[in-house]
Design a protein around this motif. Structure first.
Motif, PDB file in Angstrom:
ATOM      1  N   GLU A 189       0.827  -1.211   0.000  1.00 33.37           N
ATOM      2  CA  GLU A 189       0.000   0.000   0.000  1.00 33.37           C
ATOM      3  C   GLU A 189       0.862   1.263   0.000  1.00 33.37           C
ATOM      4  OE1 GLU A 189      -0.407  -2.582   2.080  1.00 33.37           O
ATOM      5  OE2 GLU A 189      -2.197  -3.434   1.123  1.00 33.37           O
ATOM      6  N   GLN A 190       1.951   1.237   0.758  1.00 32.60           N
ATOM      7  CA  GLN A 190       2.830   2.409   0.812  1.00 32.60           C
ATOM      8  C   GLN A 190       3.582   2.602  -0.496  1.00 32.60           C
ATOM      9  OE1 GLN A 190       4.797   1.007   4.317  1.00 32.60           O
ATOM     10  NE2 GLN A 190       3.712   2.436   5.667  1.00 32.60           N
ATOM     11  N   LEU A 191       3.920   1.518  -1.167  1.00 34.38           N
ATOM     12  CA  LEU A 191       4.542   1.634  -2.487  1.00 34.38           C
ATOM     13  C   LEU A 191       3.590   2.317  -3.466  1.00 34.38           C
ATOM     14  CD1 LEU A 191       6.297  -1.835  -2.754  1.00 34.38           C
ATOM     15  CD2 LEU A 191       7.444   0.383  -2.835  1.00 34.38           C
ATOM     16  N   ALA A 192       2.301   1.967  -3.383  1.00 37.76           N
ATOM     17  CA  ALA A 192       1.305   2.614  -4.244  1.00 37.76           C
ATOM     18  C   ALA A 192       1.182   4.094  -3.896  1.00 37.76           C
ATOM     19  CB  ALA A 192      -0.043   1.917  -4.087  1.00 37.76           C
ATOM     20  N   GLN A 193       1.237   4.417  -2.598  1.00 38.73           N
ATOM     21  CA  GLN A 193       1.196   5.811  -2.151  1.00 38.73           C
ATOM     22  C   GLN A 193       2.390   6.582  -2.685  1.00 38.73           C
ATOM     23  OE1 GLN A 193       1.360   6.189   2.116  1.00 38.73           O
ATOM     24  NE2 GLN A 193       1.510   8.422   2.081  1.00 38.73           N
ATOM     25  N   LEU A 194       3.562   5.957  -2.650  1.00 38.45           N
ATOM     26  CA  LEU A 194       4.772   6.606  -3.151  1.00 38.45           C
ATOM     27  C   LEU A 194       4.679   6.854  -4.652  1.00 38.45           C
ATOM     28  CD1 LEU A 194       7.659   7.623  -2.968  1.00 38.45           C
ATOM     29  CD2 LEU A 194       8.449   5.245  -2.987  1.00 38.45           C
ATOM     30  N   LYS A 195       4.187   5.876  -5.392  1.00 38.95           N
ATOM     31  CA  LYS A 195       4.045   6.059  -6.837  1.00 38.95           C
ATOM     32  C   LYS A 195       3.102   7.216  -7.140  1.00 38.95           C
ATOM     33  CE  LYS A 195       2.968   3.644 -11.130  1.00 38.95           C
ATOM     34  NZ  LYS A 195       2.575   2.342 -11.749  1.00 38.95           N
ATOM     35  N   ASP A 196       2.003   7.308  -6.408  1.00 35.83           N
ATOM     36  CA  ASP A 196       1.068   8.419  -6.604  1.00 35.83           C
ATOM     37  C   ASP A 196       1.741   9.761  -6.328  1.00 35.83           C
ATOM     38  OD1 ASP A 196      -0.939   6.698  -7.320  1.00 35.83           O
ATOM     39  OD2 ASP A 196      -1.902   6.665  -5.350  1.00 35.83           O
ATOM     40  N   SER A 197       2.553   9.810  -5.275  1.00 34.87           N
ATOM     41  CA  SER A 197       3.256  11.052  -4.928  1.00 34.87           C
ATOM     42  C   SER A 197       4.209  11.468  -6.038  1.00 34.87           C
ATOM     43  CB  SER A 197       4.035  10.874  -3.619  1.00 34.87           C
ATOM     44  OG  SER A 197       3.164  10.719  -2.520  1.00 34.87           O
ATOM     45  N   ILE A 198       4.963  10.516  -6.567  1.00 28.26           N
ATOM     46  CA  ILE A 198       5.914  10.810  -7.640  1.00 28.26           C
ATOM     47  C   ILE A 198       5.183  11.295  -8.890  1.00 28.26           C
ATOM     48  CG2 ILE A 198       7.636   9.828  -9.193  1.00 28.26           C
ATOM     49  CD1 ILE A 198       8.637  10.243  -6.344  1.00 28.26           C
ATOM     50  N   LEU A 199       4.097  10.644  -9.218  1.00 32.59           N
ATOM     51  CA  LEU A 199       3.336  11.040 -10.407  1.00 32.59           C
ATOM     52  C   LEU A 199       2.730  12.431 -10.246  1.00 32.59           C
ATOM     53  CD1 LEU A 199       1.565   7.674 -11.327  1.00 32.59           C
ATOM     54  CD2 LEU A 199       3.479   8.777 -12.514  1.00 32.59           C
ATOM     55  N   ARG A 200       2.280  12.762  -9.029  1.00 34.67           N
ATOM     56  CA  ARG A 200       1.753  14.114  -8.783  1.00 34.67           C
ATOM     57  C   ARG A 200       2.858  15.153  -8.896  1.00 34.67           C
ATOM     58  NH1 ARG A 200      -1.530  11.584  -4.813  1.00 34.67           N
ATOM     59  NH2 ARG A 200       0.006  12.069  -3.190  1.00 34.67           N
ATOM     60  N   LEU A 201       4.034  14.820  -8.405  1.00 32.40           N
ATOM     61  CA  LEU A 201       5.164  15.745  -8.533  1.00 32.40           C
ATOM     62  C   LEU A 201       5.465  16.035  -9.998  1.00 32.40           C
ATOM     63  CD1 LEU A 201       7.690  14.435  -5.841  1.00 32.40           C
ATOM     64  CD2 LEU A 201       6.558  16.658  -5.855  1.00 32.40           C
ATOM     65  N   ARG A 202       5.411  15.002 -10.806  1.00 31.51           N
ATOM     66  CA  ARG A 202       5.708  15.184 -12.221  1.00 31.51           C
ATOM     67  C   ARG A 202       4.605  15.936 -12.948  1.00 31.51           C
ATOM     68  NH1 ARG A 202      10.863  14.535 -12.965  1.00 31.51           N
ATOM     69  NH2 ARG A 202      10.333  14.615 -15.187  1.00 31.51           N
ATOM     70  N   ALA A 203       3.356  15.660 -12.568  1.00 26.58           N
ATOM     71  CA  ALA A 203       2.226  16.193 -13.332  1.00 26.58           C
ATOM     72  C   ALA A 203       1.811  17.595 -12.910  1.00 26.58           C
ATOM     73  CB  ALA A 203       1.028  15.244 -13.199  1.00 26.58           C
ATOM     74  N   ASN A 204       1.945  17.893 -11.631  1.00 21.68           N
ATOM     75  CA  ASN A 204       1.356  19.128 -11.100  1.00 21.68           C
ATOM     76  C   ASN A 204       2.355  20.244 -10.845  1.00 21.68           C
ATOM     77  OD1 ASN A 204      -1.036  17.734 -11.143  1.00 21.68           O
ATOM     78  ND2 ASN A 204      -0.936  17.139  -8.986  1.00 21.68           N
ATOM     79  N   SER A 216      13.330   8.712 -12.620  1.00 25.11           N
ATOM     80  CA  SER A 216      14.154   7.509 -12.750  1.00 25.11           C
ATOM     81  C   SER A 216      13.786   6.424 -11.749  1.00 25.11           C
ATOM     82  CB  SER A 216      15.638   7.869 -12.584  1.00 25.11           C
ATOM     83  OG  SER A 216      15.902   8.300 -11.258  1.00 25.11           O
ATOM     84  N   ILE A 217      13.089   6.777 -10.658  1.00 26.66           N
ATOM     85  CA  ILE A 217      12.775   5.740  -9.678  1.00 26.66           C
ATOM     86  C   ILE A 217      11.442   5.055  -9.963  1.00 26.66           C
ATOM     87  CG2 ILE A 217      14.073   6.951  -7.885  1.00 26.66           C
ATOM     88  CD1 ILE A 217      11.409   7.457  -6.469  1.00 26.66           C
ATOM     89  N   LEU A 218      10.685   5.566 -10.934  1.00 29.41           N
ATOM     90  CA  LEU A 218       9.406   4.927 -11.248  1.00 29.41           C
ATOM     91  C   LEU A 218       9.570   3.459 -11.666  1.00 29.41           C
ATOM     92  CD1 LEU A 218       7.447   7.783 -13.039  1.00 29.41           C
ATOM     93  CD2 LEU A 218       6.925   6.761 -10.825  1.00 29.41           C
ATOM     94  N   PRO A 219      10.518   3.123 -12.546  1.00 27.11           N
ATOM     95  CA  PRO A 219      10.696   1.695 -12.876  1.00 27.11           C
ATOM     96  C   PRO A 219      11.097   0.868 -11.664  1.00 27.11           C
ATOM     97  CG  PRO A 219      11.807   3.102 -14.477  1.00 27.11           C
ATOM     98  CD  PRO A 219      11.412   3.976 -13.334  1.00 27.11           C
ATOM     99  N   MET A 220      11.847   1.464 -10.737  1.00 27.16           N
ATOM    100  CA  MET A 220      12.277   0.745  -9.542  1.00 27.16           C
ATOM    101  C   MET A 220      11.088   0.407  -8.650  1.00 27.16           C
ATOM    102  SD  MET A 220      15.646   3.062  -8.722  1.00 27.16           S
ATOM    103  CE  MET A 220      16.042   2.187  -7.223  1.00 27.16           C
TER     104      MET A 220
END
Length: 247
Positions: A189-204, A216-220
Motif C-alpha cells: 500500500e505504501q509503495l502505491a502511495q509513493l508512486k502516486d506522490s511521484i506522479l503528482r510531482l511530475r504532473a502538477n 528515474s525511480i518509477l521503474p524501480m
C-alpha cells in the motif's frame, strides 16, 4: 580503513584503468583525516569525485577546504523536512540541525569562493516513516536552495525472497534483518502511495523549481512492488534479468 599512502595507490591504479568517477561513501567520509588530500589526488587525474555525508561534523574550515579541493558533488543524507522524523530514522539526537548547518556552511563556502562546485545534493531514503513526506520534501529542498534532491529506496524483500535466495546459494546469504514486525520497508500500500506522490510531482509542477531524480525511480517502484509480493527473485532467475547494483 586504508592508510593514506595505500589509498593514493588505489586512486592511481584506478586512474590507470580509465576510471571516470570515484565516490566516497560510508560510514561518513568526513571522519577520514586525509580526505581532502585524496580528493585532490583524484582531481589531478581528471576524475570526477563525489561523496555522501551526513555533514554533521562539517565546520567552516572543512567546508572551505572541500570547495578548494575541487570535489564535484557532495550529497547530504537528509531523510525528512521534519527534525523529529529525521532524527528518529538516523537514531541520533540533533542530527537534523547538524546536517542543515553542514549544508549551509558548504553553500556559504562555495559562494565565498565564487565557484559553482561542488553540486550540493540532498539524498532522501524513503521508508515507511517518511513516505508521506515525499512531496513536501521537494518544496522544502527548493526553499533550502540545494541543487538537486535525489530519492533513494531501501532494498525491498519478502520472506519468500529470503528463502529462495538462500536455497539458490545453499547457505544463509540473504539477511532477515528487515523481516521483523517493526520493519522500515514499504508495504504494498505504501509503495502505491509513493508512486502516486511521484506522479503528482511530475504532473502538477509541485517541485517549485527543484530538480529531482523522481522520474528515474518509477521503474524501480515496479520492481519493489514485485519484491514485496515475493515475485522479484523468481521472475529474475527465470528471465535472466536479475541485476545486482552493489556487487
Amino acid at each position: 580503513t586504508l592508510a593514506f599512502d595505500q589509498a593514493e595507490k588505489v586512486i592511481d591504479q584506478a586512474a590507470s584503468m580509465g576510471t571516470k568517477h570515484i565516490n566516497f561513501a560510508g560510514g561518513d567520509p568526513l571522519v577520514y583525516p586525509g580526505l581532502l588530500g585524496l580528493i585532490k589526488r583524484i582531481k589531478s587525474h581528471g576524475i570526477e569525485v563525489a561523496m555522501v555525508t551526513m555533514g554533521s561534523t562539517l565546520n567552516q574550515k572543512m567546508a572551505g577546504g572541500m570547495v578548494d579541493s575541487g570535489v564535484d558533488v557532495v550529497r547530504f543524507s537528509l531523510d525528512s523536512p521534519v527534525a523529529d522524523t529525521h532524527n528518529m530514522i538516523r537514531g541520533v539526537r540533533g542530527a537534523y540541525e547538524k546536517t542543515l548547518r553542514g549544508i549551509r556552511l558548504l553553500q556559504e563556502a562555495r559562494l565565498s569562493a565564487n565557484k559553482t562546485k561542488p553540486l550540493i545534493v540532498v539524498n532522501m531514503t524513503i521508508l515507511k516513516d517518511n513516505v508521506s513526506q515525499v512531496e513536501v520534501m521537494a518544496s522544502y529542498c527548493a526553499d533550502l536552495q540545494v541543487d538537486l534532491l535525489t530519492y533513494g529506496l531501501v532494498v525491498q524483500t519478502s520472506e519468500s525472497v529470503v528463502e529462495m535466495t538462500n536455497a539458490q546459494f545453499s547457505e544463509e546469504v540473504c539477511s532477515r534483518q528487515f523481516q521483523s514486525e517493526d520493519t522500515m520497508l514499504l508495504n504494498i500500500e505504501q509503495l502505491a502511495q509513493l508512486k502516486d506522490s511521484i506522479l503528482r510531482l511530475r504532473a502538477n509542477g509541485l517541485l517549485g523549481g527543484m530538480r529531482t531524480n523522481s522520474l528515474s525511480i518509477l521503474p524501480m517502484l515496479s520492481r519493489m512492488d514485485d519484491a514485496a509480493k515475493g515475485n522479484y527473485l523468481k521472475e529474475g532467475l527465470e528471465t535472466g534479468e536479475l541485476t545486482c547494483f552493489f556487487p
